[in-house]
Scaffold this motif. Structure first.
Motif, PDB file in Angstrom:
ATOM      1  N   PRO A   1       0.828  -1.212   0.000  1.00  0.00           N
ATOM      2  CA  PRO A   1       0.000   0.000   0.000  1.00  0.00           C
ATOM      3  C   PRO A   1       0.858   1.256   0.000  1.00  0.00           C
ATOM      4  N   ASP A   2       0.310   2.323  -0.548  1.00  0.00           N
ATOM      5  CA  ASP A   2       1.111   3.539  -0.708  1.00  0.00           C
ATOM      6  C   ASP A   2       1.303   4.327   0.582  1.00  0.00           C
TER       7      ASP A   2
ATOM      8  N   GLN B   1      12.513  -3.269   2.871  1.00  0.00           N
ATOM      9  CA  GLN B   1      13.218  -2.939   1.627  1.00  0.00           C
ATOM     10  C   GLN B   1      12.987  -1.494   1.225  1.00  0.00           C
ATOM     11  N   GLU B   2      11.771  -1.012   1.390  1.00  0.00           N
ATOM     12  CA  GLU B   2      11.479   0.384   1.063  1.00  0.00           C
ATOM     13  C   GLU B   2      12.252   1.333   1.976  1.00  0.00           C
ATOM     14  N   ILE B   3      12.364   0.969   3.245  1.00  0.00           N
ATOM     15  CA  ILE B   3      13.135   1.783   4.184  1.00  0.00           C
ATOM     16  C   ILE B   3      14.611   1.766   3.790  1.00  0.00           C
ATOM     17  N   ALA B   4      15.127   0.588   3.443  1.00  0.00           N
ATOM     18  CA  ALA B   4      16.524   0.482   3.011  1.00  0.00           C
ATOM     19  C   ALA B   4      16.775   1.352   1.789  1.00  0.00           C
ATOM     20  N   ASP B   5      15.882   1.295   0.827  1.00  0.00           N
ATOM     21  CA  ASP B   5      16.017   2.112  -0.380  1.00  0.00           C
ATOM     22  C   ASP B   5      15.960   3.597  -0.029  1.00  0.00           C
TER      23      ASP B   5
ATOM     24  N   ILE C   1       4.449   5.189   6.481  1.00  0.00           N
ATOM     25  CA  ILE C   1       5.414   6.077   5.842  1.00  0.00           C
ATOM     26  C   ILE C   1       5.539   7.373   6.629  1.00  0.00           C
ATOM     27  N   ALA C   2       4.430   7.929   7.078  1.00  0.00           N
ATOM     28  CA  ALA C   2       4.474   9.189   7.825  1.00  0.00           C
ATOM     29  C   ALA C   2       5.341   9.071   9.072  1.00  0.00           C
ATOM     30  N   ASP C   3       5.269   7.939   9.764  1.00  0.00           N
ATOM     31  CA  ASP C   3       6.068   7.744  10.976  1.00  0.00           C
ATOM     32  C   ASP C   3       7.559   7.645  10.647  1.00  0.00           C
ATOM     33  N   VAL C   4       7.881   6.892   9.593  1.00  0.00           N
ATOM     34  CA  VAL C   4       9.291   6.737   9.200  1.00  0.00           C
ATOM     35  C   VAL C   4       9.839   8.071   8.687  1.00  0.00           C
ATOM     36  N   GLU C   5       9.046   8.793   7.900  1.00  0.00           N
ATOM     37  CA  GLU C   5       9.510  10.081   7.388  1.00  0.00           C
ATOM     38  C   GLU C   5       9.726  11.092   8.525  1.00  0.00           C
ATOM     39  N   ALA C   6       8.898  11.032   9.557  1.00  0.00           N
ATOM     40  CA  ALA C   6       9.097  11.910  10.721  1.00  0.00           C
ATOM     41  C   ALA C   6      10.417  11.568  11.407  1.00  0.00           C
ATOM     42  N   TRP C   7      10.725  10.285  11.515  1.00  0.00           N
ATOM     43  CA  TRP C   7      11.998   9.850  12.111  1.00  0.00           C
ATOM     44  C   TRP C   7      13.161  10.355  11.250  1.00  0.00           C
ATOM     45  N   ILE C   8      13.037  10.226   9.939  1.00  0.00           N
ATOM     46  CA  ILE C   8      14.085  10.684   9.028  1.00  0.00           C
ATOM     47  C   ILE C   8      14.298  12.195   9.169  1.00  0.00           C
ATOM     48  N   ARG C   9      13.215  12.966   9.213  1.00  0.00           N
ATOM     49  CA  ARG C   9      13.351  14.425   9.378  1.00  0.00           C
ATOM     50  C   ARG C   9      14.121  14.769  10.650  1.00  0.00           C
ATOM     51  N   LYS C  10      13.913  14.012  11.703  1.00  0.00           N
ATOM     52  CA  LYS C  10      14.564  14.291  12.983  1.00  0.00           C
ATOM     53  C   LYS C  10      15.998  13.773  13.036  1.00  0.00           C
TER      54      LYS C  10
ATOM     55  N   GLY D   1      16.288  14.782   3.368  1.00  0.00           N
ATOM     56  CA  GLY D   1      15.147  15.527   2.841  1.00  0.00           C
ATOM     57  C   GLY D   1      13.877  14.701   2.815  1.00  0.00           C
ATOM     58  N   GLU D   2      12.882  15.242   2.161  1.00  0.00           N
ATOM     59  CA  GLU D   2      11.580  14.569   2.054  1.00  0.00           C
ATOM     60  C   GLU D   2      11.599  13.571   0.924  1.00  0.00           C
ATOM     61  N   ALA D   3      10.804  12.507   1.088  1.00  0.00           N
ATOM     62  CA  ALA D   3      10.641  11.528   0.015  1.00  0.00           C
ATOM     63  C   ALA D   3       9.867  12.197  -1.123  1.00  0.00           C
ATOM     64  N   GLU D   4      10.226  11.870  -2.340  1.00  0.00           N
ATOM     65  CA  GLU D   4       9.510  12.419  -3.487  1.00  0.00           C
ATOM     66  C   GLU D   4       8.193  11.680  -3.677  1.00  0.00           C
ATOM     67  N   ALA D   5       7.132  12.416  -3.932  1.00  0.00           N
ATOM     68  CA  ALA D   5       5.830  11.797  -4.208  1.00  0.00           C
ATOM     69  C   ALA D   5       5.892  11.117  -5.555  1.00  0.00           C
TER      70      ALA D   5
END
Length: 66
Positions: A2-3, A9-13, A46-55, A61-65
């Motif tokens: 799901p999107d 694997q997606e996190i690794a990428d 994704i929102a949770d992982v991206e918040a971790w990445i931002r911190k 940077g942000e993931a591209e849509a």
């Protein structure tokens, strides 16, 4: 996948690291809690992982849509 979910694997990428490094990161106390554990493996919002990445990895940077 799901999107709105990332698997290992997606996190690794996204982070540019190995799946083993993702496993190590998911053991950290500050890593987001899994969204669910499925037969295929663990998934995170994704929102949770991206918040971790931002911190913790702001240089990525942000993931591209898509």
């Amino acid at each position: 996948m799901p999107d709105h979910l990332y698997g290992p694997q997606e996190i690794a990428d996204r982070l540019g690291v190995s799946r083993e490094r993702v496993r190590q990161l998911t053991l950290r106390a500050d890593w987001p809690a899994p969204y669910d554990r499925l037969a295929m493996g663990t998934v995170w919002r994704i929102a949770d992982v991206e918040a971790w990445i931002r911190k913790h990895r702001p240089h990525l940077g942000e993931a591209e849509a898509e």
